[in-house]
Design a protein around this motif. Sequence first.
Motif, PDB file in Angstrom:
ATOM      1  N   ASN A  77      64.759  52.658 -72.055  1.00 17.27           N
ATOM      2  CA  ASN A  77      64.390  53.981 -71.538  1.00 17.27           C
ATOM      3  C   ASN A  77      63.330  53.846 -70.435  1.00 17.27           C
ATOM      4  O   ASN A  77      62.354  54.600 -70.373  1.00 17.27           O
ATOM      5  CB  ASN A  77      63.869  54.879 -72.672  1.00 17.27           C
ATOM      6  CG  ASN A  77      63.930  56.350 -72.303  1.00 17.27           C
ATOM      7  OD1 ASN A  77      64.734  56.751 -71.452  1.00 17.27           O
ATOM      8  ND2 ASN A  77      63.070  57.152 -72.918  1.00 17.27           N
ATOM      9  N   SER A  78      63.563  52.808 -69.569  1.00 15.22           N
ATOM     10  CA  SER A  78      62.622  52.531 -68.479  1.00 15.22           C
ATOM     11  C   SER A  78      63.380  51.796 -67.378  1.00 15.22           C
ATOM     12  O   SER A  78      64.590  51.617 -67.451  1.00 15.22           O
ATOM     13  CB  SER A  78      61.456  51.675 -68.981  1.00 15.22           C
ATOM     14  OG  SER A  78      61.897  50.343 -69.232  1.00 15.22           O
ATOM     15  N   ASP A  79      62.660  51.347 -66.373  1.00 15.24           N
ATOM     16  CA  ASP A  79      63.275  50.566 -65.285  1.00 15.24           C
ATOM     17  C   ASP A  79      62.592  49.214 -65.145  1.00 15.24           C
ATOM     18  O   ASP A  79      62.425  48.699 -64.038  1.00 15.24           O
ATOM     19  CB  ASP A  79      63.198  51.345 -63.976  1.00 15.24           C
ATOM     20  CG  ASP A  79      61.761  51.686 -63.591  1.00 15.24           C
ATOM     21  OD1 ASP A  79      60.838  51.399 -64.401  1.00 15.24           O
ATOM     22  OD2 ASP A  79      61.550  52.214 -62.478  1.00 15.24           O
ATOM     23  N   MET A  80      62.230  48.606 -66.280  1.00 11.16           N
ATOM     24  CA  MET A  80      61.466  47.355 -66.249  1.00 11.16           C
ATOM     25  C   MET A  80      62.324  46.164 -65.830  1.00 11.16           C
ATOM     26  O   MET A  80      61.828  45.219 -65.217  1.00 11.16           O
ATOM     27  CB  MET A  80      60.847  47.079 -67.620  1.00 11.16           C
ATOM     28  CG  MET A  80      59.833  48.147 -68.044  1.00 11.16           C
ATOM     29  SD  MET A  80      58.922  47.669 -69.507  1.00 11.16           S
ATOM     30  CE  MET A  80      57.940  46.313 -68.891  1.00 11.16           C
ATOM     31  N   ALA A  81      63.611  46.177 -66.155  1.00  7.59           N
ATOM     32  CA  ALA A  81      64.477  45.055 -65.783  1.00  7.59           C
ATOM     33  C   ALA A  81      64.926  45.208 -64.340  1.00  7.59           C
ATOM     34  O   ALA A  81      65.450  46.257 -63.958  1.00  7.59           O
ATOM     35  CB  ALA A  81      65.680  44.982 -66.719  1.00  7.59           C
ATOM     36  N   GLY A  82      64.730  44.166 -63.567  1.00  3.74           N
ATOM     37  CA  GLY A  82      65.123  44.209 -62.172  1.00  3.74           C
ATOM     38  C   GLY A  82      66.631  44.211 -62.021  1.00  3.74           C
ATOM     39  O   GLY A  82      67.344  43.446 -62.683  1.00  3.74           O
ATOM     40  N   VAL A  83      67.128  45.099 -61.162  1.00  4.33           N
ATOM     41  CA  VAL A  83      68.575  45.175 -60.918  1.00  4.33           C
ATOM     42  C   VAL A  83      68.848  44.934 -59.445  1.00  4.33           C
ATOM     43  O   VAL A  83      68.005  45.171 -58.593  1.00  4.33           O
ATOM     44  CB  VAL A  83      69.142  46.550 -61.346  1.00  4.33           C
ATOM     45  CG1 VAL A  83      68.990  46.732 -62.841  1.00  4.33           C
ATOM     46  CG2 VAL A  83      68.452  47.677 -60.588  1.00  4.33           C
ATOM     47  N   SER A  84      70.050  44.446 -59.169  1.00  3.62           N
ATOM     48  CA  SER A  84      70.429  44.169 -57.785  1.00  3.62           C
ATOM     49  C   SER A  84      71.943  44.148 -57.700  1.00  3.62           C
ATOM     50  O   SER A  84      72.628  43.724 -58.656  1.00  3.62           O
ATOM     51  CB  SER A  84      69.857  42.824 -57.320  1.00  3.62           C
ATOM     52  OG  SER A  84      70.390  42.453 -56.068  1.00  3.62           O
ATOM     53  N   PRO A  85      72.506  44.589 -56.570  1.00  2.00           N
ATOM     54  CA  PRO A  85      73.958  44.502 -56.382  1.00  2.00           C
ATOM     55  C   PRO A  85      74.434  43.079 -56.113  1.00  2.00           C
ATOM     56  O   PRO A  85      75.632  42.801 -56.099  1.00  2.00           O
ATOM     57  CB  PRO A  85      74.206  45.401 -55.171  1.00  2.00           C
ATOM     58  CG  PRO A  85      72.922  45.353 -54.410  1.00  2.00           C
ATOM     59  CD  PRO A  85      71.838  45.271 -55.447  1.00  2.00           C
ATOM     60  N   LEU A  86      73.479  42.156 -55.900  1.00  2.00           N
ATOM     61  CA  LEU A  86      73.827  40.763 -55.601  1.00  2.00           C
ATOM     62  C   LEU A  86      74.111  39.997 -56.887  1.00  2.00           C
ATOM     63  O   LEU A  86      73.385  40.133 -57.878  1.00  2.00           O
ATOM     64  CB  LEU A  86      72.692  40.081 -54.830  1.00  2.00           C
ATOM     65  CG  LEU A  86      72.329  40.692 -53.479  1.00  2.00           C
ATOM     66  CD1 LEU A  86      71.118  39.979 -52.888  1.00  2.00           C
ATOM     67  CD2 LEU A  86      73.504  40.648 -52.522  1.00  2.00           C
ATOM     68  N   ALA A  87      75.151  39.188 -56.859  1.00  2.00           N
ATOM     69  CA  ALA A  87      75.485  38.353 -58.017  1.00  2.00           C
ATOM     70  C   ALA A  87      74.422  37.287 -58.211  1.00  2.00           C
ATOM     71  O   ALA A  87      73.852  36.763 -57.243  1.00  2.00           O
ATOM     72  CB  ALA A  87      76.850  37.705 -57.816  1.00  2.00           C
ATOM     73  N   GLY A  88      74.125  36.982 -59.491  1.00  2.25           N
ATOM     74  CA  GLY A  88      73.173  35.924 -59.777  1.00  2.25           C
ATOM     75  C   GLY A  88      71.728  36.310 -59.532  1.00  2.25           C
ATOM     76  O   GLY A  88      70.878  35.436 -59.332  1.00  2.25           O
ATOM     77  N   TYR A  89      71.422  37.606 -59.569  1.00  2.00           N
ATOM     78  CA  TYR A  89      70.050  38.045 -59.305  1.00  2.00           C
ATOM     79  C   TYR A  89      69.123  37.588 -60.424  1.00  2.00           C
ATOM     80  O   TYR A  89      68.013  37.140 -60.181  1.00  2.00           O
ATOM     81  CB  TYR A  89      70.016  39.574 -59.170  1.00  2.00           C
ATOM     82  CG  TYR A  89      68.640  40.131 -58.941  1.00  2.00           C
ATOM     83  CD1 TYR A  89      68.025  40.025 -57.697  1.00  2.00           C
ATOM     84  CD2 TYR A  89      67.954  40.777 -59.971  1.00  2.00           C
ATOM     85  CE1 TYR A  89      66.754  40.539 -57.484  1.00  2.00           C
ATOM     86  CE2 TYR A  89      66.680  41.288 -59.766  1.00  2.00           C
ATOM     87  CZ  TYR A  89      66.092  41.167 -58.512  1.00  2.00           C
ATOM     88  OH  TYR A  89      64.826  41.677 -58.313  1.00  2.00           O
ATOM     89  N   THR A  90      69.587  37.693 -61.681  1.00  2.00           N
ATOM     90  CA  THR A  90      68.794  37.247 -62.833  1.00  2.00           C
ATOM     91  C   THR A  90      69.183  35.806 -63.169  1.00  2.00           C
ATOM     92  O   THR A  90      70.344  35.535 -63.489  1.00  2.00           O
ATOM     93  CB  THR A  90      69.053  38.157 -64.051  1.00  2.00           C
ATOM     94  OG1 THR A  90      68.728  39.504 -63.713  1.00  2.00           O
ATOM     95  CG2 THR A  90      68.220  37.721 -65.236  1.00  2.00           C
ATOM     96  N   VAL A  91      68.209  34.918 -63.097  1.00  2.00           N
ATOM     97  CA  VAL A  91      68.484  33.500 -63.403  1.00  2.00           C
ATOM     98  C   VAL A  91      67.584  32.967 -64.515  1.00  2.00           C
ATOM     99  O   VAL A  91      67.653  31.786 -64.854  1.00  2.00           O
ATOM    100  CB  VAL A  91      68.332  32.623 -62.138  1.00  2.00           C
ATOM    101  CG1 VAL A  91      69.390  32.965 -61.110  1.00  2.00           C
ATOM    102  CG2 VAL A  91      66.939  32.746 -61.552  1.00  2.00           C
ATOM    103  N   HIS A  92      66.730  33.821 -65.079  1.00  2.00           N
ATOM    104  CA  HIS A  92      65.858  33.437 -66.193  1.00  2.00           C
ATOM    105  C   HIS A  92      66.024  34.454 -67.315  1.00  2.00           C
ATOM    106  O   HIS A  92      66.226  35.640 -67.052  1.00  2.00           O
ATOM    107  CB  HIS A  92      64.382  33.394 -65.776  1.00  2.00           C
ATOM    108  CG  HIS A  92      64.107  32.501 -64.610  1.00  2.00           C
ATOM    109  ND1 HIS A  92      64.082  32.966 -63.322  1.00  2.00           N
ATOM    110  CD2 HIS A  92      63.843  31.177 -64.542  1.00  2.00           C
ATOM    111  CE1 HIS A  92      63.805  31.960 -62.496  1.00  2.00           C
ATOM    112  NE2 HIS A  92      63.674  30.870 -63.214  1.00  2.00           N
ATOM    113  N   ALA A  93      65.911  33.983 -68.524  1.00  2.00           N
ATOM    114  CA  ALA A  93      65.899  34.906 -69.654  1.00  2.00           C
ATOM    115  C   ALA A  93      64.579  35.677 -69.635  1.00  2.00           C
ATOM    116  O   ALA A  93      63.496  35.092 -69.498  1.00  2.00           O
ATOM    117  CB  ALA A  93      66.036  34.140 -70.959  1.00  2.00           C
TER     118      ALA A  93
END
Length: 584
Positions: A77-93
């Motif tokens: 219920n927040s926007d803490m996780a970074g989002v992106s239209p680019l593939a592979g934006y999140t590379v760490h747990a």
Amino acid sequence: MLEFIQLLKQRYQALLAQQVDEAGRQRCVQRIDQLHLTEAFIRKGELTQVKNQPVLQIAIIGPTQVGKSSVVNVLLNSDMAGVSPLAGYTVHAQGFCHLVNKADNQSLQRFFGRFQCLEVSALPKHRFDCYALTDVAGHSPYLPACVLWDTPDFDSIDSQTYREGVLRTIALADVVILVVSKEKYADQSVWDMMALLEDLHQPTFICLNKISEGSEDILLRSLQEKWRQVRSDAYPETILLSYQKLGGLPIWPEINRSLLTRLSVNINARKHNQYELSLVQKYSPGWLEPVNEELQALSEWQQLIDGLVKQALQSYQREFLDHPQHYETFQQALAELLTLLEIPGLAGLLTGARKVLVWPIKQLMKYAKKPAHLADTSQEVVLLNRLAEHLLIQLQDNILDNAERTKTGFWSKEFSSLVRSIRVDLLTEFSLAARNYHIEFQRDVEKTAHQLYDKLQEQPVVLNSLRATRVTADAAVIALTLHTGGIGVHDLVIAPAMLTVTSLLTESAIGGFIHKLEMQLKQQQLHHVKQKLFIEHMAKKLLSLPERIPATMHFNISTEQLKAFEQQLAEKHLTEKRHGLRIL
């Protein structure tokens, strides 16, 4: 057990870099994934044993660009996780602590091992052995007290570089949320992952994201079919996520508000050891298959060399020690004996200044050319060199035969190549060793001659009859000629005078003693040839060849290490079986 699994993983990772064919690479990658997951799952068991009430861990997983981080934000219920239209934006747990503090999760550092815990802003782009934990302000109506994990994708080309972190986080999870979209739900990578996770027995549900109106029924039926193809457990609950027009976030169905709280009740930590054992039992045969092949190849290599050495020694005994026309050593001992005796008519030939009846053999050994001459003319040395060469020929033939009959083709090729590379040097060293052995063995021959001489001193009748015969004088001349290099040592075997002396001695009162000394001499020769030549200069060098294979091309796991792992597995199985009976 954990140490052995870590060792196996390291070996597979080293082998992966050497794989050239795609099938071999895929097999290595698959087993490395299994080892990553199993290692982390065992660590999870240790974590639950340390803390009586460990913090609930929920992991959101899925392929690339299905909206995993968006689902995280919805649940928080927040926007803490970074989002992106680019593939592979999140590379760490990245873990988000909801209604729990980061301080309550200090034990996670032990679980993640070499992975470093950093702030989200400090996570490096090109370093993947790290993770983040962040405190969440406020309360979400969709989550119990837990750590909610946003994970990288597991299907992109680059995912192999950070895949270990994904698998560690999945193994940590008490509840798994699989996020897929209508574009990605049928990807093979998704169902390969779900098949891999079945034995973890984690409560799971599926989020079908980015759906279009009217496609729900078709997608749900297809999802169920895919699940049944790879898993034997019941198909999980599925949530259909549609997007808000404003904000672009999925809408979590109100009816599923308490779903995660309800699933968390199904967690059975007491069965973790049982699940852990089942996981290892399922995958260990595949992990150990190439290890067993390697150990089998090494065992066959040792058996092959031992067998060929045994054959060579049997040929040596048959063609030399037990051959009446080739065995020359005892005749040489008799020649040495004759130089110790006073032979009528030979005093002027032997020495003009002899004052005693005994001419010590050490005086004759002053002739520098004698040992070398005996080695150069010996049938024994010729035979030994021929047997060594024949052994290597048979070895190469057996290697090629094993390559066709067994699964150890890699090892057969390596052994064959190594044997070819050392063949010339090995034969050269063996030839020199055979020559040196023959020279050094003269001391044993002389010792035998002195034993005969001493025995003859106890039998004056035999000694006098020996001195009285003209044949003895002829044989003594042959013996002297041998010492001065006039004839070869093999000529003693066929010289009539020497044959007659042999007959006189063996038919005399000391015939039994003569036979005993001859047998002793043969045993000593066989022992020296076996140890100093075929073991020291042939078998040991051949058995050490596997050590020349680069460590990155094989597992190098000993039989003892393998047996210890299997013993631990058997003991764990018995322990779990007893616990199961106690529960019943």
